[in-house]
Enzyme design. Structure first.
Site, PDB file in Angstrom:
ATOM      1  N   THR A   1      41.015  63.996  39.580  1.00  0.00           N
ATOM      2  CA  THR A   1      41.619  63.108  39.171  1.00  0.00           C
ATOM      3  C   THR A   1      42.696  64.089  38.504  1.00  0.00           C
ATOM      4  OG1 THR A   1      42.460  61.372  37.620  1.00  0.00           O
ATOM      5  CG2 THR A   1      40.217  62.885  36.803  1.00  0.00           C
ATOM      6  N   ASP A   2      43.759  63.527  38.217  1.00  0.00           N
ATOM      7  CA  ASP A   2      44.211  64.459  37.410  1.00  0.00           C
ATOM      8  C   ASP A   2      44.680  64.510  35.235  1.00  0.00           C
ATOM      9  OD1 ASP A   2      45.008  61.964  36.431  1.00  0.00           O
ATOM     10  OD2 ASP A   2      47.763  62.211  37.838  1.00  0.00           O
ATOM     11  N   GLU A   3      43.641  63.576  35.514  1.00  0.00           N
ATOM     12  CA  GLU A   3      42.984  63.511  34.142  1.00  0.00           C
ATOM     13  C   GLU A   3      42.380  65.382  33.140  1.00  0.00           C
ATOM     14  OE1 GLU A   3      42.126  60.049  32.377  1.00  0.00           O
ATOM     15  OE2 GLU A   3      43.485  59.332  33.315  1.00  0.00           O
TER      16      GLU A   3
ATOM     17  N   TYR B   1      35.659  60.387  29.433  1.00  0.00           N
ATOM     18  CA  TYR B   1      36.093  60.034  31.385  1.00  0.00           C
ATOM     19  C   TYR B   1      36.597  61.059  31.635  1.00  0.00           C
ATOM     20  CZ  TYR B   1      38.149  59.239  35.675  1.00  0.00           C
ATOM     21  OH  TYR B   1      39.066  59.267  36.676  1.00  0.00           O
TER      22      TYR B   1
ATOM     23  N   LYS C   1      35.087  63.966  34.462  1.00  0.00           N
ATOM     24  CA  LYS C   1      35.358  64.195  35.802  1.00  0.00           C
ATOM     25  C   LYS C   1      35.800  66.283  35.251  1.00  0.00           C
ATOM     26  CE  LYS C   1      36.082  61.938  38.646  1.00  0.00           C
ATOM     27  NZ  LYS C   1      35.975  61.861  40.255  1.00  0.00           N
TER      28      LYS C   1
HETATM   29  P1  NAD Z   1      35.821  52.688  41.107  1.00  0.00           P
HETATM   30  O1  NAD Z   1      35.079  52.584  39.051  1.00  0.00           O
HETATM   31  O2  NAD Z   1      36.974  50.999  41.653  1.00  0.00           O
HETATM   32  O3  NAD Z   1      34.618  52.248  42.361  1.00  0.00           O
HETATM   33  C1  NAD Z   1      33.929  53.435  42.015  1.00  0.00           C
HETATM   34  C2  NAD Z   1      32.579  52.792  43.073  1.00  0.00           C
HETATM   35  O4  NAD Z   1      31.165  53.888  42.829  1.00  0.00           O
HETATM   36  C3  NAD Z   1      31.806  51.333  42.694  1.00  0.00           C
HETATM   37  O5  NAD Z   1      32.105  50.835  44.194  1.00  0.00           O
HETATM   38  C4  NAD Z   1      30.820  52.086  42.019  1.00  0.00           C
HETATM   39  O6  NAD Z   1      29.581  50.869  42.319  1.00  0.00           O
HETATM   40  C5  NAD Z   1      30.342  52.958  42.576  1.00  0.00           C
HETATM   41  N1  NAD Z   1      29.264  53.957  41.728  1.00  0.00           N
HETATM   42  C6  NAD Z   1      29.630  53.949  39.856  1.00  0.00           C
HETATM   43  N2  NAD Z   1      28.402  54.645  39.712  1.00  0.00           N
HETATM   44  C7  NAD Z   1      27.438  55.228  41.094  1.00  0.00           C
HETATM   45  C8  NAD Z   1      26.306  55.847  41.210  1.00  0.00           C
HETATM   46  N3  NAD Z   1      25.456  55.894  40.315  1.00  0.00           N
HETATM   47  N4  NAD Z   1      25.879  55.983  42.294  1.00  0.00           N
HETATM   48  C9  NAD Z   1      26.670  55.214  43.721  1.00  0.00           C
HETATM   49  N5  NAD Z   1      27.250  54.638  43.528  1.00  0.00           N
HETATM   50  C10 NAD Z   1      28.089  54.536  42.028  1.00  0.00           C
HETATM   51  O7  NAD Z   1      36.403  53.600  41.010  1.00  0.00           O
HETATM   52  P2  NAD Z   1      38.173  54.024  41.893  1.00  0.00           P
HETATM   53  O8  NAD Z   1      39.098  53.841  41.496  1.00  0.00           O
HETATM   54  O9  NAD Z   1      38.120  53.489  43.206  1.00  0.00           O
HETATM   55  O10 NAD Z   1      37.690  55.631  42.163  1.00  0.00           O
HETATM   56  C11 NAD Z   1      37.372  56.656  42.812  1.00  0.00           C
HETATM   57  C12 NAD Z   1      36.718  58.220  42.472  1.00  0.00           C
HETATM   58  O11 NAD Z   1      38.565  58.310  42.338  1.00  0.00           O
HETATM   59  C13 NAD Z   1      36.417  58.119  41.016  1.00  0.00           C
HETATM   60  O12 NAD Z   1      35.956  59.178  41.215  1.00  0.00           O
HETATM   61  C14 NAD Z   1      37.940  58.447  40.082  1.00  0.00           C
HETATM   62  O13 NAD Z   1      37.630  59.219  39.102  1.00  0.00           O
HETATM   63  C15 NAD Z   1      39.262  58.521  40.950  1.00  0.00           C
HETATM   64  N6  NAD Z   1      39.919  58.785  41.048  1.00  0.00           N
HETATM   65  C16 NAD Z   1      40.488  57.386  40.644  1.00  0.00           C
HETATM   66  C17 NAD Z   1      41.729  57.154  40.169  1.00  0.00           C
HETATM   67  C18 NAD Z   1      42.346  55.458  40.534  1.00  0.00           C
HETATM   68  O14 NAD Z   1      43.686  55.161  39.974  1.00  0.00           O
HETATM   69  N7  NAD Z   1      41.585  54.690  40.255  1.00  0.00           N
HETATM   70  C19 NAD Z   1      42.198  58.473  40.225  1.00  0.00           C
HETATM   71  C20 NAD Z   1      42.283  59.817  40.001  1.00  0.00           C
HETATM   72  C21 NAD Z   1      40.596  59.829  40.671  1.00  0.00           C
HETATM   73  O1  DAU Z   2      45.205  59.253  36.396  1.00  0.00           O
HETATM   74  C1  DAU Z   2      43.996  59.200  37.266  1.00  0.00           C
HETATM   75  C2  DAU Z   2      43.756  57.966  36.618  1.00  0.00           C
HETATM   76  O2  DAU Z   2      44.350  56.976  36.433  1.00  0.00           O
HETATM   77  C3  DAU Z   2      42.086  58.537  37.457  1.00  0.00           C
HETATM   78  O3  DAU Z   2      41.270  58.937  36.829  1.00  0.00           O
HETATM   79  C4  DAU Z   2      40.987  56.695  36.892  1.00  0.00           C
HETATM   80  O4  DAU Z   2      40.204  56.809  37.165  1.00  0.00           O
HETATM   81  C5  DAU Z   2      42.596  55.740  36.029  1.00  0.00           C
HETATM   82  O5  DAU Z   2      41.102  54.471  36.336  1.00  0.00           O
HETATM   83  C6  DAU Z   2      43.455  56.444  36.068  1.00  0.00           C
HETATM   84  O6  DAU Z   2      43.755  56.076  34.513  1.00  0.00           O
HETATM   85  P1  DAU Z   2      44.767  54.871  33.621  1.00  0.00           P
HETATM   86  O7  DAU Z   2      44.300  55.521  32.154  1.00  0.00           O
HETATM   87  O8  DAU Z   2      45.803  56.227  33.804  1.00  0.00           O
HETATM   88  O9  DAU Z   2      44.950  54.418  34.101  1.00  0.00           O
HETATM   89  P2  DAU Z   2      45.013  52.583  33.596  1.00  0.00           P
HETATM   90  O10 DAU Z   2      45.160  51.189  34.439  1.00  0.00           O
HETATM   91  O11 DAU Z   2      43.356  51.890  32.492  1.00  0.00           O
HETATM   92  O12 DAU Z   2      46.094  53.250  32.639  1.00  0.00           O
HETATM   93  C7  DAU Z   2      47.087  52.957  32.948  1.00  0.00           C
HETATM   94  C8  DAU Z   2      48.128  53.353  32.375  1.00  0.00           C
HETATM   95  O13 DAU Z   2      48.609  51.579  31.174  1.00  0.00           O
HETATM   96  C9  DAU Z   2      47.799  54.097  30.633  1.00  0.00           C
HETATM   97  O14 DAU Z   2      48.946  54.814  30.346  1.00  0.00           O
HETATM   98  C10 DAU Z   2      47.130  53.078  29.769  1.00  0.00           C
HETATM   99  C11 DAU Z   2      47.774  51.753  30.248  1.00  0.00           C
HETATM  100  N1  DAU Z   2      47.514  50.441  29.888  1.00  0.00           N
HETATM  101  C12 DAU Z   2      46.348  50.433  30.566  1.00  0.00           C
HETATM  102  C13 DAU Z   2      45.363  48.930  30.196  1.00  0.00           C
HETATM  103  C14 DAU Z   2      44.018  48.208  31.578  1.00  0.00           C
HETATM  104  C15 DAU Z   2      47.804  49.399  28.688  1.00  0.00           C
HETATM  105  O15 DAU Z   2      49.014  49.466  28.434  1.00  0.00           O
HETATM  106  N2  DAU Z   2      47.360  48.188  28.845  1.00  0.00           N
HETATM  107  C16 DAU Z   2      46.494  47.668  29.869  1.00  0.00           C
HETATM  108  O16 DAU Z   2      46.142  46.534  29.047  1.00  0.00           O
END
Ligand code: NAD
Ligand code: DAU
Length: 356
Positions: free
Chosen positions: A133-135, A159, A163
């Site tokens: 992730t970019d985080e 989190y 990562k």
């Molecule tokens: P998500 O939370 O929707 O899905 C995660 C999946 O992993 C789920 O299906 C869960 O059951 C499975 N899982 C969790 N723990 C496990 C374990 N111990 N063994 C096997 N499976 C397990 O996540 P996502 O949003 O699809 O993100 C996928 C990946 O991308 C993650 O690594 C996350 O850090 C990264 N990522 C997500 C975002 C985003 O915006 N969603 C952005 C940047 C990076």
């Molecule tokens: O940047 C990549 C990341 O993006 C991934 O690594 C994470 O897995 C993914 O969950 C996401 O993280 P964020 O914290 O940025 O996503 P989230 O959707 O939780 O929140 C996006 C922004 O919105 C953040 O600044 C918090 C804000 N927010 C979120 C929620 C859930 C609100 O203002 N209100 C809310 O209820």
């Protein structure tokens, strides 16, 4: 030839598998523990597809993973499985350390054992692609250049720290054992099948059910937004052509404040599914207590992947968010099914005590 996808029942993983099998015939094994975030309904369209197999399991279960790698001999592991929600990591970091750090370590150990038993051709073909992730780069000042691949690590939440730890382990396995690792850092994904704990689907669900649209703090925090199928295409490209040991930033060139995101969602809902009383969903917006340690700004410089691998996102935010809102409106059953008792417990835990 087969690939192993971990976390394939989650948001990005399920989109990745669906897109992969739409583009290619190479079979996929989906290893997923099915936590609250894993949902096999996301993959319903693949039922009966001989190219797809699901295995329920934990990436930290060394014996099961070793057996899986032995039996299927995948030529690549695409590692999505993780605890992914920042707010949950603030309420309870333990699962994040367990899955993201310890789980990734066990998965790497299994991949290393398997890799060391391969012949030269197998070794040359093998890849371990870690989805990060970019985080991990922390928060940017306003006007500072976007994150490049050499930006210093400064994770600010449990989190992102988990990562970052997994990234370091992946890098070390490449450096020390010669495992052909690739790491990608992407920005905020959005699109179909995202669990409605994350900003965009939460706003859609809350709007449609007459609830408040909770904006943390002033809502001026900035994120880069990446349509999920663009992310999936980028991962395929990195897998095909990325250089082992390298990292690639993946972004949508869509830096926007949260309030603008929510206003875009509200505008589309007003247009596509107007409220019965004719008023705007925007009236449901409220500002609530901020997220502790909330990062102010993320921005991705996706220039390296474009220059070296020729990938650029196909969607703008305007096109991607329209498709996304349309998808949720067209899938009320999916939305209803994911709002289980556990989901309601989470809303209670995260939102009840936030002052408006
Ligand atoms: P998500 O939370 O929707 O899905 C995660 C999946 O992993 C789920 O299906 C869960 O059951 C499975 N899982 C969790 N723990 C496990 C374990 N111990 N063994 C096997 N499976 C397990 O996540 P996502 O949003 O699809 O993100 C996928 C990946 O991308 C993650 O690594 C996350 O850090 C990264 N990522 C997500 C975002 C985003 O915006 N969603 C952005 C940047 C990076
Ligand atoms: O940047 C990549 C990341 O993006 C991934 O690594 C994470 O897995 C993914 O969950 C996401 O993280 P964020 O914290 O940025 O996503 P989230 O959707 O939780 O929140 C996006 C922004 O919105 C953040 O600044 C918090 C804000 N927010 C979120 C929620 C859930 C609100 O203002 N209100 C809310 O209820």
């Amino acid at each position: 030839m087969t690939i192993l996808v971990t976390g394939g029942a989650g948001f990005i993983g399920s989109n990745f598998i669906i897109d992969w099998l739409a583009e290619r015939d190479e079979p996929v094994i989906n290893l997923d523990q099915l936590t609250y975030a894993g949902n096999l309904e996301n993959l319903a369209e693949l039922r009966g597809d001989p190219r797809y197999a699901f295995v329920r399991g934990d990436i930290g279960d060394r014996a099961a993973i070793a057996d899986l790698l032995e039996r299927h001999a995948p030529r690549a592991v695409i590692h999505f499985a993780a605890e992914s929600h920042v707010d949950r990591s603030i309420h309870g970091p333990g699962d994040f350390i367990q899955t993201n750090v310890v789980g990734t370590f066990h998965l790497l150990e299994c991949a290393r054992a398997r890799f060391s038993a391969m012949d030269a051709a197998g070794e040359a073909a093998f890849r371990f692609l870690h989805v990060s992730t970019d985080e991990v780069y922390g928060s940017l000042e306003s006007g500072a250049p976007a994150f490049s691949e050499v930006h210093r690590y400064q994770p600010n939440s449990p989190y992102s720290a988990s990562k970052a730890s997994s990234d370091h382990l992946v890098r070390a396995y490449g450096h020390t054992y010669g495992l052909p690792v690739l790491t990608t850092h992407c920005s905020n994904n959005y699109g179909p099948y995202q669990f409605p704990e994350k900003l965009i689907p939460l706003m859609i669900v809350n709007a449609l059910t007459g609830k408040f649209l909770p904006i943390y703090g002033d809502g001026r925090q900035i994120r880069d937004w990446l349509y999920v199928s663009d992310h999936c295409a980028a991962i395929r490209r990195v897998l095909d052509a990325g250089r082992p040991g390298e990292t690639y930033n993946i972004g949508g060139w869509n830096e926007l404040p949260n309030l603008d995101i929510v206003r875009a969602v509200v505008g589309l809902l007003d247009e596509l599914h107007p409220r019965a009383d004719g008023r705007s969903y925007g009236e449901q917006i409220v500002h609530v207590a901020d997220r502790p340690g909330h990062d102010r700004r993320y921005a991705i410089d996706a220039g390296k992947i474009e220059r070296e691998l020729g990938w650029r996102p196909a969607e703008t935010f305007a096109t991607g968010i329209r498709k996304t809102v349309r998808w949720y409106l067209d899938h009320p059953d999916w939305l209803a099914n994911v709002q289980s008792g556990a989901y309601r417990d989470w809303l209670e835990k995260n939102y009840t005590d936030r002052n408006r």
